[in-house]
Structures are given as C-alpha cells and as structure tokens.
Design an enzyme around this catalytic site. Structure first.
Site, PDB file in Angstrom:
ATOM      1  CB  CYS A 188      -0.949   0.003   1.188  1.00  0.00           C
ATOM      2  SG  CYS A 188      -2.025  -1.431   1.214  1.00  0.00           S
ATOM      3  CG  HIS A 209      -3.257   3.425   2.467  1.00  0.00           C
ATOM      4  ND1 HIS A 209      -3.702   3.153   1.188  1.00  0.00           N
ATOM      5  CD2 HIS A 209      -3.311   2.248   3.149  1.00  0.00           C
ATOM      6  CE1 HIS A 209      -4.004   1.864   1.108  1.00  0.00           C
ATOM      7  NE2 HIS A 209      -3.784   1.293   2.269  1.00  0.00           N
ATOM      8  CG  ASN A 252      -6.630  -0.994   1.519  1.00  0.00           C
ATOM      9  OD1 ASN A 252      -5.995  -0.509   0.581  1.00  0.00           O
ATOM     10  ND2 ASN A 252      -6.040  -1.549   2.566  1.00  0.00           N
TER      11      ASN A 252
HETATM   12  C1  LIG Z   1      -9.879  -5.734  10.086  1.00  0.00           C
HETATM   13  C2  LIG Z   1     -10.489  -4.752  11.070  1.00  0.00           C
HETATM   14  C3  LIG Z   1     -11.550  -3.924  10.371  1.00  0.00           C
HETATM   15  C4  LIG Z   1     -11.143  -5.526  12.192  1.00  0.00           C
HETATM   16  O1  LIG Z   1     -11.724  -4.613  13.111  1.00  0.00           O
HETATM   17  P1  LIG Z   1     -11.488  -4.823  14.668  1.00  0.00           P
HETATM   18  O2  LIG Z   1     -12.280  -3.783  15.359  1.00  0.00           O
HETATM   19  O3  LIG Z   1     -10.002  -4.853  14.891  1.00  0.00           O
HETATM   20  O4  LIG Z   1     -12.149  -6.219  14.916  1.00  0.00           O
HETATM   21  P2  LIG Z   1     -11.493  -7.532  15.510  1.00  0.00           P
HETATM   22  O5  LIG Z   1     -10.511  -8.082  14.521  1.00  0.00           O
HETATM   23  O6  LIG Z   1     -11.012  -7.233  16.896  1.00  0.00           O
HETATM   24  O7  LIG Z   1     -12.739  -8.470  15.556  1.00  0.00           O
HETATM   25  C5  LIG Z   1     -13.797  -8.233  16.460  1.00  0.00           C
HETATM   26  C6  LIG Z   1     -14.848  -9.262  16.207  1.00  0.00           C
HETATM   27  O8  LIG Z   1     -15.484  -8.981  14.952  1.00  0.00           O
HETATM   28  C7  LIG Z   1     -15.465 -10.135  14.129  1.00  0.00           C
HETATM   29  N1  LIG Z   1     -15.394  -9.755  12.747  1.00  0.00           N
HETATM   30  C8  LIG Z   1     -14.308  -9.607  11.971  1.00  0.00           C
HETATM   31  N2  LIG Z   1     -14.672  -9.239  10.734  1.00  0.00           N
HETATM   32  C9  LIG Z   1     -16.016  -9.138  10.744  1.00  0.00           C
HETATM   33  C10 LIG Z   1     -16.955  -8.776   9.769  1.00  0.00           C
HETATM   34  N3  LIG Z   1     -16.636  -8.459   8.517  1.00  0.00           N
HETATM   35  N4  LIG Z   1     -18.261  -8.770  10.135  1.00  0.00           N
HETATM   36  C11 LIG Z   1     -18.644  -9.087  11.368  1.00  0.00           C
HETATM   37  N5  LIG Z   1     -17.789  -9.440  12.333  1.00  0.00           N
HETATM   38  C12 LIG Z   1     -16.494  -9.459  12.023  1.00  0.00           C
HETATM   39  C13 LIG Z   1     -14.259 -10.916  14.583  1.00  0.00           C
HETATM   40  O9  LIG Z   1     -14.387 -12.278  14.235  1.00  0.00           O
HETATM   41  C14 LIG Z   1     -14.293 -10.682  16.068  1.00  0.00           C
HETATM   42  O10 LIG Z   1     -15.239 -11.553  16.635  1.00  0.00           O
HETATM   43  P3  LIG Z   1     -14.874 -12.394  17.960  1.00  0.00           P
HETATM   44  O11 LIG Z   1     -14.583 -11.335  18.978  1.00  0.00           O
HETATM   45  O12 LIG Z   1     -16.116 -13.166  18.190  1.00  0.00           O
HETATM   46  O13 LIG Z   1     -13.681 -13.190  17.588  1.00  0.00           O
HETATM   47  C15 LIG Z   1      -9.401  -3.815  11.667  1.00  0.00           C
HETATM   48  O14 LIG Z   1      -8.581  -4.545  12.539  1.00  0.00           O
HETATM   49  C16 LIG Z   1      -8.557  -3.189  10.630  1.00  0.00           C
HETATM   50  O15 LIG Z   1      -9.028  -2.441   9.793  1.00  0.00           O
HETATM   51  N6  LIG Z   1      -7.234  -3.415  10.675  1.00  0.00           N
HETATM   52  C17 LIG Z   1      -6.325  -2.858   9.720  1.00  0.00           C
HETATM   53  C18 LIG Z   1      -6.405  -3.653   8.442  1.00  0.00           C
HETATM   54  C19 LIG Z   1      -5.796  -2.918   7.302  1.00  0.00           C
HETATM   55  O16 LIG Z   1      -5.874  -1.730   7.214  1.00  0.00           O
HETATM   56  N7  LIG Z   1      -5.183  -3.669   6.382  1.00  0.00           N
HETATM   57  C20 LIG Z   1      -4.623  -3.156   5.213  1.00  0.00           C
HETATM   58  C21 LIG Z   1      -3.450  -2.322   5.515  1.00  0.00           C
HETATM   59  S1  LIG Z   1      -2.786  -1.544   4.108  1.00  0.00           S
END
Ligand SMILES: CC(C)(COP(=O)(O)OP(=O)(O)OC[C@H]1O[C@@H](n2cnc3c(N)ncnc32)[C@H](O)[C@@H]1OP(=O)(O)O)[C@@H](O)C(=O)NCCC(=O)NCCS
Length: 330
Positions: free
Chosen positions: A117, A257, A287
């Site tokens: 990215c 980004h 993204n």
């Molecule tokens: C991926 C992301 C959105 C997840 O959000 P989060 O608030 O961190 O959520 P978590 O990973 O802690 O998950 C919380 C819960 O939601 C659930 N969950 C994850 N994706 C889900 C979705 N699409 N829909 C519903 N629930 C979801 C998880 O399974 C977890 O459930 P559990 O507690 O029962 O295990 C976030 O971590 C993120 O954006 N990270 C950066 C990723 C990124 O930018 N990547 C590219 C970089 S260039």
C-alpha cells in the site's frame, strides 16, 4: 530528503475503477457480517471490483491515459513508467512493460515496484529522483491493483476491506520550491507476517495443495496492523513535514492511505489536523492498496482542493511492513 535544486511537480492525474460495485448488502449474503459492522469498524460502504476480463494493466492503462491528457502530454513524451502493484497481471513481464506497449510509449524504460500500500509513494520518490538527477523529464507513476483476485470471499475478516482501481500521475521538472518538498520512506521486514500472500512465489509455488488450502489469498492480522498503522502514519507524516521545514499548521490538505476510516481519524487526531483538511473517500472504494492515494489525488483535483501553492501531504502504510510520506507545494 531535503529540498533539491530541481523541483518535481505532478503535471497530470488520472484514475480508473473496477467496473462492478460490491455493496455491504452483497457481502451480507456472502459471509456472516452486517452493513452496520462494516461501516462502524471500517467506514466502508461499497467497493469497485474489476470485471472478469479486466486485469491490473487494463485499469492502469485507463488511469494513465487520463493522466497524460490532463498533463497535455503524449505517451511518446514519457521517459520512464513505474507501476506500483502487488497484483500484477503475471509475475513477468511487469505491468509497466504491458502498459508501455499499450500506450505505445516507445522510448520509455519501464518497471514495477513492490511496496504494497506504500507503493505509490515509494514510486513517486523514485520517479522524482530520476528527474532531479537530470536523467529524465517525464515519468509516469501508476498505482494499480486488482485486490479482488487475491481476496478470500469466504473470510469476513478481510473480504469487506478491499477493492480494485488504478491511479496515475505524470511527473515533470518544476522550479525549486514547487512540487515535492520532502519524502520519507521506511520499512520493517520483521512485520512481514502481519499481512502477506503465502503462496505463488518461489517459497511456495502454486500447487493443488496451495490452491485447496487458500494460500493464494491475503492473510492479515487486522488488530496488529491497525495499531501499527495509527502509530506509523502519525510519525512518518511528522518526519516528512519536518524534512520540508514545515509543521502541521502549514498543511492545507492531508491525503492518507484509505485502509480504514478509524485509522484515518485516529491519525488526524494524533496530528491535530481538523477533519476539513483530511481527504476521505474510503466509503465508496475501500482499500485499493497502491491505487488509493493517486485516486484520492485525482478526486481532490476534481473537487478543486489542489489550489496553487497549497501544502499537500501524502502518507501511507502497508504490507512489508512499509510506510512513506511526502510533502508537496502545489
Ligand atoms: C480488520 C479490522 C476492520 C477488524 O476490526 P477490529 O475492530 O479490529 O475487529 P477484531 O478483529 O477485533 O474483531 C472483532 C470481532 O469482529 C469479528 N469480525 C471480523 N470481521 C467481521 C466482519 N466483517 N463482520 C462481522 N464481524 C467481524 C471478529 O471475528 C471478532 O469476533 P470475535 O470477537 O467473536 O472473535 C481492523 O482490525 C482493521 O481495519 N485493521 C487494519 C487492516 C488494514 O488496514 N489492512 C490493510 C493495511 S494496508
């Protein structure tokens, strides 16, 4: 990098998007998720997905043509083409070579750059060096991705995040003090497992087993990436501003980004930037990796937000881990 004697400016911008739209409601039918969860955790509403016959170089070509038109230049004016991508049409030849042929940019050198990215900002820096050294006059820099091709649409933790698109910028010499004022690049390969594509390279070539176990899809530790992103985006922006001899108060427009609205918001708060100075289009696109910043730049231009003399800051983070920021006087 401190300011150089030859300035480098962006003379033209272009963008293109995957032809089809994937909504949160569509995703609700594919995995156990909800529009509410996706919007509150990521800020994403829709994303563009490339049609089956469209490859990364097709998106790159559309964006490149628009950027050349905008710059009032012909493909034959190009000396170099750099394409930032982690989803090339194939391992080789590079997308840049495919693009060079399609554009008929006969005498341009061409290569791809891999920094996930952060790839577009890495490529802007590299392209600018070629101009500042006096070697080239016109460099086409493209960020182009078809992330849908490496996304597992049965994994709700990743499939809600990504979209397909391309953005392009044409670089040309400018008077010193105009254009790129500073640029910072960084990487930490110790974070390589936080976001990666396990198979399809020399470590794990494609096989029945790699396909059956889903190793050709993006794997990501979302929580860890999130924490690192908020810290590094603030730090790299501050470094780039200080390299240009400027402070946060000087910034007219911050284009980060677009990975997650909460990361953008937390970064802006850490820096003390008000929302009206922060460019956000993640709701429509998700993204698109290396394509997000050039597409955002083109849209900022269309919205009249890149006025002459404005201080514009670009910042990105991504797999690798990699990060980068640059400061521009428009
Ligand atoms: C991926 C992301 C959105 C997840 O959000 P989060 O608030 O961190 O959520 P978590 O990973 O802690 O998950 C919380 C819960 O939601 C659930 N969950 C994850 N994706 C889900 C979705 N699409 N829909 C519903 N629930 C979801 C998880 O399974 C977890 O459930 P559990 O507690 O029962 O295990 C976030 O971590 C993120 O954006 N990270 C950066 C990723 C990124 O930018 N990547 C590219 C970089 S260039």
């Amino acid at each position: 990098m401190a300011e150089a004697a030859i300035g480098v400016r962006i003379a033209g911008l272009g963008k293109s998007l995957g032809e089809n739209i994937l909504t949160n409601e569509d995703l609700e039918r594919m995995v156990d998720t909800s529009d509410e969860w996706i919007r509150t955790r990521t800020g994403i509403g829709t994303r563009h997905i490339a049609a089956r016959q469209t490859a990364t170089s097709d998106l790159a070509l559309r964006a490149a043509r628009q950027a050349l038109d905008h710059a009032r230049l012909a493909p034959s004016d190009l000396d170099l083409i750099i394409v930032a991508t982690v989803t090339p049409d194939m391992a080789f030849p590079s997308v840049a070579c495919l693009l060079q042929a399609e554009l008929a940019a006969g005498h341009a050198a061409a290569f791809d750059l891999s920094a996930a990215c952060s790839g577009f900002l890495y490529s802007l820096d590299v392209g600018a060096r070629f101009i500042q050294s006096g070697r080239y006059q016109h460099v086409l820099v493209v960020g182009a991705e078809t992330l849908s091709r490496i996304t597992d649409y049965s994994d709700r933790r990743t499939c809600v995040l990504f979209g397909d698109g391309a953005g392009a910028a044409v670089l040309e010499p400018a008077p010193a003090g105009k254009g790129m004022l500073s640029s910072v690049l960084g990487a930490d390969g110790n974070g390589r497992d936080l976001m990666y594509l396990p198979a399809g390279g020399s470590r794990r070539p494609a096989s029945m087993e790699t396909v059956q176990t889903g190793l050709h899809y993006i794997k990501m530790n979302g929580n860890e990436v999130f924490k690192y992103a908020v810290r590094i985006m603030g730090d790299v922006t501050t470094q780039a501003l200080s390299g240009a001899g400027l402070g946060v108060a000087d910034v007219d427009l911050f284009i980060p980004h677009q990975a997650n609205y909460r990361i953008i918001d937390a970064t802006a708060r850490r820096l003390g930037l008000p929302p009206e100075k922060v460019f956000v289009n993640i709701e429509r696109y998700g993204n698109m990796s290396a394509a997000t910043i050039p597409i955002a730049l083109r849209e900022a231009e269309e919205e009249g937000r890149l006025r002459d003399g404005a201080i514009v800051v670009l910042a990105a983070f991504g797999g690798g881990l990699t990060w980068a920021a640059s400061v521009w006087r428009w």
